[in-house]
Design a protein around this motif. Structure first.
Motif, PDB file in Angstrom:
ATOM      1  N   SER A  27      -1.522   5.185   7.770  1.00 52.99           N
ATOM      2  CA  SER A  27      -0.226   4.632   8.134  1.00 52.99           C
ATOM      3  C   SER A  27       0.139   3.482   7.200  1.00 52.99           C
ATOM      4  N   VAL A  28      -0.869   2.763   6.690  1.00 56.72           N
ATOM      5  CA  VAL A  28      -0.588   1.680   5.743  1.00 56.72           C
ATOM      6  C   VAL A  28      -0.211   2.247   4.375  1.00 56.72           C
ATOM      7  N   MET A  29      -1.005   3.225   3.901  1.00 57.32           N
ATOM      8  CA  MET A  29      -0.802   3.705   2.522  1.00 57.32           C
ATOM      9  C   MET A  29       0.393   4.628   2.389  1.00 57.32           C
ATOM     10  N   LEU A  30       0.555   5.534   3.366  1.00 59.37           N
ATOM     11  CA  LEU A  30       1.602   6.552   3.227  1.00 59.37           C
ATOM     12  C   LEU A  30       2.720   6.386   4.244  1.00 59.37           C
ATOM     13  N   GLY A  31       2.552   5.459   5.197  1.00 59.25           N
ATOM     14  CA  GLY A  31       3.544   5.348   6.266  1.00 59.25           C
ATOM     15  C   GLY A  31       3.530   6.572   7.161  1.00 59.25           C
ATOM     16  N   LEU A  92       6.068   8.220  -3.615  1.00 60.62           N
ATOM     17  CA  LEU A  92       5.634   6.816  -3.572  1.00 60.62           C
ATOM     18  C   LEU A  92       5.378   6.277  -4.984  1.00 60.62           C
ATOM     19  N   LEU A  99       0.256   9.351 -11.717  1.00 59.88           N
ATOM     20  CA  LEU A  99      -0.025   8.288 -10.748  1.00 59.88           C
ATOM     21  C   LEU A  99      -0.285   8.894  -9.368  1.00 59.88           C
ATOM     22  N   GLU A 106      -7.426   7.801  -4.872  1.00 59.68           N
ATOM     23  CA  GLU A 106      -7.492   6.517  -4.155  1.00 59.68           C
ATOM     24  C   GLU A 106      -7.461   6.741  -2.648  1.00 59.68           C
TER      25      GLU A 106
ATOM     26  N   ILE B   5      -7.997  -3.400   9.607  1.00 62.64           N
ATOM     27  CA  ILE B   5      -7.941  -2.711   8.319  1.00 62.64           C
ATOM     28  C   ILE B   5      -7.871  -3.739   7.206  1.00 62.64           C
ATOM     29  N   LEU B   8      -9.633  -3.183   3.697  1.00 62.25           N
ATOM     30  CA  LEU B   8      -9.303  -2.062   2.828  1.00 62.25           C
ATOM     31  C   LEU B   8      -8.867  -2.580   1.467  1.00 62.25           C
ATOM     32  N   PRO B   9      -9.178  -1.852   0.410  1.00 61.07           N
ATOM     33  CA  PRO B   9      -8.702  -2.254  -0.902  1.00 61.07           C
ATOM     34  C   PRO B   9      -7.170  -2.154  -0.949  1.00 61.07           C
ATOM     35  N   TYR B  11      -3.956  -1.331  -3.204  1.00 58.25           N
ATOM     36  CA  TYR B  11      -3.597  -0.681  -4.463  1.00 58.25           C
ATOM     37  C   TYR B  11      -2.172  -1.049  -4.816  1.00 58.25           C
ATOM     38  N   SER B  13      -0.315   0.159  -6.982  1.00 61.27           N
ATOM     39  CA  SER B  13       0.552   1.266  -7.388  1.00 61.27           C
ATOM     40  C   SER B  13       1.278   1.911  -6.201  1.00 61.27           C
ATOM     41  N   LEU B  14       0.781   1.693  -5.007  1.00 61.69           N
ATOM     42  CA  LEU B  14       1.394   2.341  -3.855  1.00 61.69           C
ATOM     43  C   LEU B  14       2.016   1.297  -2.944  1.00 61.69           C
ATOM     44  N   PRO B  15       3.300   1.453  -2.619  1.00 65.26           N
ATOM     45  CA  PRO B  15       3.914   0.500  -1.715  1.00 65.26           C
ATOM     46  C   PRO B  15       3.307   0.604  -0.319  1.00 65.26           C
ATOM     47  N   VAL B  16       3.366  -0.458   0.417  1.00 64.42           N
ATOM     48  CA  VAL B  16       2.774  -0.494   1.751  1.00 64.42           C
ATOM     49  C   VAL B  16       3.844  -0.207   2.801  1.00 64.42           C
ATOM     50  N   ALA B  17       3.609   0.779   3.622  1.00 64.42           N
ATOM     51  CA  ALA B  17       4.547   1.090   4.701  1.00 64.42           C
ATOM     52  C   ALA B  17       4.050   0.428   5.980  1.00 64.42           C
ATOM     53  N   SER B  18       4.897   0.407   6.996  1.00 71.43           N
ATOM     54  CA  SER B  18       4.500  -0.290   8.216  1.00 71.43           C
ATOM     55  C   SER B  18       3.747   0.644   9.160  1.00 71.43           C
ATOM     56  N   ALA B  19       2.863   0.075   9.932  1.00 72.17           N
ATOM     57  CA  ALA B  19       2.085   0.871  10.892  1.00 72.17           C
ATOM     58  C   ALA B  19       2.947   1.178  12.119  1.00 72.17           C
TER      59      ALA B  19
END
Lengths: 393, 182
Positions: A27-31, A92, A99, A106, B5, B8-9, B11, B13-19
């Protein structure tokens, strides 16, 4: 080698916690909001793992790990799901394919570390993850268990709520890891080699059930799944389909004791009733007794084979008719075993038409110690003074 | 329950979306949440579900317990093999503690009960485990001074629930029959 059932339960629980961490990471990385499907661990052969990973129809990433425990962690998608995930990673990554590809690696690192770190913390040992590699035919060969050696496979699944995309996670500890972490130190464990034999018995029973269903209904069915899994006992009901089912539950008394549930989806149950009573406008009671009769037939076909092979006696109770969501049906079954064991076993068989229009699920939840004794050849009823106490009958 | 969480690393390169705050509570688990919480649990057969709410603090909590009473050696293994939430008595104590830790005031907590069905019975082995689960939850809540304000228990039916904050509305759905909010 005897497997330590409690260790299987603990590591299975840790894998479930890893799945929850992976869901949070998704949920954090991909929403992406995802649901965690309860994980399970089973004994698998080289052929089982190769068949399940089938690199021709799956896309994935392998992260080998070593240190306190060695083995391989895999993130696996069906082909169409992989395309969905890559598309969202590409979006994304602002349309940059390279990427997006590295994003997949990743993603695998983050999701899989949630699992492996839990094991490392539990063991108090460091586990190092190696760089991820793509899952292809060559990579699959490197993760397969050795021929003839029973291996352990931890299987977990996350399902994205909105798209239904499934993220499969496999943890395959090495043979060395199995022997150091999961081997029983006393003679209480379950003999791993015999579990493989038992799995074959389950497959035979499922094949027989499939033949019975086909003979009774005229519908050609195949065995889709047949296997034996372990999970913390309270998670056993979560391992079955969440949907409404109709069928029977019967109690088994002997070696092993336990319960068997024969469950149809509602449309398939109607097929069965219509096939047994063609042209009749059967009322609810008649329909119910038809389902109970089929349940009896399938149960004895399934269980008699076990008793013969194990050299034990297994008595079968009259059937109880059930109509509800499958996990609710399995709850009292798991609860009755949970008073005496922490780890549950689920023997599952799925019999269906290739198109899925007809499905019949058969679940057996055996009592652990009875099964251990039966498998170890300590199941002879006549030379077993403890039998009455052990079955709890 | 995914609560941490932080390690967690990250990154770049990837935007962060909301939980998204939907939490599934499995069998033998409990969870707490705040004013916008949605806690779901499904497949209650003989298991008992206990929801707690402090509407003023906007804290809710949900338990899905399988057995009525924990064994005496529950803590011997640190809960590794016997999670407290597997049991109605220890689970209710843990749930009350967790909601208080999340900001609820114990004297304002109210409880709702769901589940405890008698799905089927064989020779006394299952017996009335559903009834015993409900009784154990009720007795522990009473001992802790938490009133039960609503319940949908017993019968021979499976149930699923969704608990929402901040008021602790508990929507109960059945495999057969209408949804209702208690």
């Amino acid at each position: 080698m005897n497997l330590d059932v409690r260790a299987l339960g603990r590591f299975s629980r840790l894998a479930d916690e890893g799945a929850a961490r992976a869901a949070a990471a998704l949920s954090v990385m991909l929403g992406v909001e995802s649901e965690v499907v309860a994980g399970r661990v089973g004994v698998a052969t080289r052929d089982d793992v190769r068949r399940e990973l089938a690199p021709e129809s799956h896309v994935g990433v392998v992260v080998p790990f070593r240190g306190g425990v060695s083995g391989n962690a895999l993130l696996v998608f069906d082909q169409p799901d992989a395309e969905t995930v890559l598309a969202s990673l590409t979006a994304l990554a602002g349309g940059n394919d390279a990427l997006a590809e590295s994003g997949l690696a990743e993603l695998a690192n983050v999701l899989l570390s949630g699992f492996v770190d839990g094991w490392a913390n539990h063991l108090g040992k460091e586990i190092l993850a190696e760089p991820p590699v793509a899952l292809n035919a060559a990579a699959v060969e490197t993760v397969l268990p050795e021929p003839g050696v029973p291996a352990l496979a931890f299987r977990n699944r996350l399902t994205a709520t909105e798209t239904g995309t499934e993220f499969g996670v496999y943890l395959l500890p090495s043979r060395e890891a199995v022997e150091t972490v999961f081997a029983a130190t006393d003679d209480e464990g379950l003999p791993a080699e015999r579990l493989l034999t038992f799995s074959e018995l389950v497959r035979d029973g499922a094949a027989q059930a499939s033949a019975h269903v086909s003979a009774l209904t005229g519908i050609e069915t195949v065995v889709e799944v047949a296997g034996l899994s372990f999970a913390p006992v309270e998670r056993v009901p979560s391992l079955v389909s969440p949907d409404t089912r109709l069928g029977v539950v019967l109690e088994l008394v002997g070696l092993p004791s336990g319960y068997i549930a024969i469950l149809f989806d509602e449309a398939s149950a109607s097929h069965v009733v219509d096939a047994l009573m063609p042209g009749m406008d059967a009322d609810a009671d008649l329909r119910q007794s038809a389902i109970m009769e089929v349940g009896n037939i399938l149960t004895s076909g399934f269980v008699d084979g076990w008793a013969n092979d194990l050299g034990t006696t297994i008595d079968i109770s009259p059937p109880t008719y059930v109509h509800d969501v499958a996990p609710a049906i399995l709850e009292p079954v798991a609860a009755s075993l949970a008073t005496t064991q922490d780890v549950g076993m689920l023997v599952e068989s799925l019999v269906r038409t290739p198109s899925g229009t007809f499905t019949c699920e058969i679940y057996v939840v055996p009592e652990e110690r009875g099964l251990a004794r039966a498998l170890a050849g300590r199941g002879g009823r006549e030379d077993d003074p403890d039998l009455q106490a052990d079955t709890g009958a | 329950v995914p609560s941490d969480i932080g390690d967690l690393p990250v990154y770049s390169s990837l935007p962060v979306a909301s939980a998204v705050p939907v939490v599934r509570v499995g069998i033998g688990e409990l969870a707490v949440g705040g004013a916008d919480a949605r806690l779901k649990s499904s497949g209650f057969g003989s298991c008992v579900g206990v929801s707690l709410c402090d509407p003023e603090a906007g804290v809710v909590g949900l338990l899905h317990a399988m057995l009525p009473v924990a064994p005496a050696d529950l803590q011997a293994d640190g809960g590794a093999d016997h999670p407290p939430a597997r049991y109605a008595d220890e689970g209710v104590r843990a749930l009350v503690a967790a909601t208080v830790e999340a900001g609820a005031t114990r004297s304002r907590l109210v409880a709702k009960l769901v589940g405890g069905s008698r799905m089927f019975a064989f020779g006394g082995t299952e017996g009335t485990i559903g009834d015993r689960n409900v009784e154990a939850a009720r007795a522990t809540l009473a001992a802790l001074g938490v009133p039960v304000v609503a319940e949908d228990v017993g019968g021979a039916v499976g149930r699923s629930v969704e608990l929402t904050g901040p008021d602790g509305d508990l929507t109960v759905s059945r495999a057969v029959g209408e949804d209702q909010t208690i």
